[in-house]
Each structure stands twice: as C-alpha cells, then as structure tokens.
Design a protein around this motif. Structure first.
Motif, PDB file in Angstrom:
ATOM      1  N   UNK A 139       1.267   9.499  -4.985  1.00  0.00           N
ATOM      2  CA  UNK A 139       1.209  10.952  -4.342  1.00  0.00           C
ATOM      3  C   UNK A 139       2.432  11.024  -3.734  1.00  0.00           C
ATOM      4  N   UNK A 140       3.738  11.166  -4.533  1.00  0.00           N
ATOM      5  CA  UNK A 140       5.057  11.392  -3.976  1.00  0.00           C
ATOM      6  C   UNK A 140       5.147  12.546  -3.194  1.00  0.00           C
ATOM      7  N   UNK A 163       0.717  -1.074   0.061  1.00  0.00           N
ATOM      8  CA  UNK A 163       0.155  -0.093  -0.145  1.00  0.00           C
ATOM      9  C   UNK A 163       0.784   1.306   0.080  1.00  0.00           C
ATOM     10  N   UNK A 164       2.085   1.422   0.755  1.00  0.00           N
ATOM     11  CA  UNK A 164       2.695   2.481   0.882  1.00  0.00           C
ATOM     12  C   UNK A 164       3.216   2.732  -0.611  1.00  0.00           C
TER      13      UNK A 164
END
Length: 216
Positions: A196-197, A188-189
């Motif tokens: 969404x960096x 997920x991360x």
C-alpha cells in the motif's frame, strides 16, 4: 524517560502512613498540563502555610530539600489514580520511594515515569527510616538490587525483571515495545509499504497530489 541505575542521596523521612495522592499532589492543580514545574506543588499543603510562607516540612529542610529518596509509611500513594502525583515527585527530584506498601496504581505509575518504588517491610524498614532521619546518604542500586545504609548494612531487593530492565534503560511502555520488537515492526512496515505505497507519500509527492487536485 530518565534512566535509573544507582543513586546516593540523603533520604527524606515521612513516617506517616496512608499518604494519599491528594496529599502528594492536590486536586486543584490537576488542570496544569505540563509535567515540568509540577514539583513546586508537591505536598503543597504540607510545605506552605495559607499566607504563602514555608513550613518546616521535611522537604523544606536542608539537606532533605535536595533528597532523591523518600522513606514513607505504609500504603503510600493510595487514593486516586492521578499520574501527576508521580510527575510531581520526579520533577521535585525524588527518584525512589521506600515504603512497606503502596497504592496499587501509584506503584505502577512510578515504573512508567522513571521512579523506583521499593517495598521494604518490618524491622528493615525501620532501620531505613532511622537512617533517613540521620541525614546521612543512602545508596539505592538497581543493578545489584540493594539498598546500602550509612552503617554499611546492605538490604537485598527483589524487583520484577521487566520493570527493572525498563527503568535501567529509561524506557516507558512504548519505548519498551519499540526496543523489543523493532525488527518485527520494521518488517511489517516494509510489507505495508510494498502493498500500500500510497500510505507512505513523502511531502513532495503529497504537494504534487494536492496541486493536481486543485487544478481540477
């Protein structure tokens, strides 16, 4: 959280039933914020006279002042939900409480804080209590789910598998989630970092961003 696998220790005997959390950890100490050091307030009214001297309460009396096991009467830990009651027990050094029954919230709080509450009833509980009063060591083995008395008697236990596992691994609820779902959390991360960096700026990039903002 400290792991619990097997302990051998003298057991402090407290035959009294309905010992509530205010007896275990009096309300006036609830303003203390740190877990460390709470053991000195455990059973404060039972262990100290008004003039500050110590009573002959079992936890003041060798060898029970070094006990890692407490054998109590029914409905131990009833009353308020204060988690400090368990914190004080574990800080004092007590890792296991054996009783015929427990206050429901206290029972749950034990597992979350590295203490093992064991429900043993009837004649078996009386034999454990007598063994405790003898001052001879009792062995609690979480791996084999047994209590061994000084005369060699072995009492079998039935402990919830999830709670047994978390105690043996020293995992609280968050630690258990991280251990069980580590791969899913990492995946997920990784997806979030890719989509969404800006949520994952390191300190250097944050400093440059703030510098650009101040320059404007």
């Amino acid at each position: 959280m400290q792991k619990f696998t097997k302990i051998t220790s003298p057991a402090a005997a407290l035959r009294e039933a309905d010992v509530d959390t205010d007896v275990i950890f009096p309300a006036r100490f609830l303003l203390l914020l740190d877990k460390a050091g709470l053991g000195k307030h455990l059973f404060h009214e039972r262990r100290h006279r008004r003039d500050g001297t110590r009573t002959d309460f079992v936890l003041n009396t060798p060898p029970f002042d070094q006990a890692e096991i407490l054998v109590a009467g029914a409905n131990f830990g009833s009353g308020s939900s204060r988690e400090q009651a368990v914190w004080a027990l574990t800080d004092f050094g007590i890792r296991c409480v054996i009783a015929p029954s427990f206050g429901e919230i206290f029972y749950s709080n034990c597992f979350k804080n590295g203490a093992l509450p064991l429900v043993i009833q009837g004649d078996a509980h009386e034999r454990v209590m007598l063994a405790a009063e003898s001052g001879k060591p009792i062995t609690v083995d979480l791996e084999t789910q047994t209590v061994e008395l000084p005369d060699g008697e072995v009492i079998g236990l039935d402990i919830d598998p999830y709670r047994r596992r978390t105690l043996m691994l020293g995992l609280d609820e968050i630690g258990s989630i991280l251990a069980d779902d580590a791969d899913e959390i990492a995946a997920f991360e990784a997806r979030l970092r890719a989509s969404q960096p800006w949520l994952f700026l390191d300190d250097g990039r944050l400093e440059r961003l703030f510098a650009d903002t101040r320059a404007r």
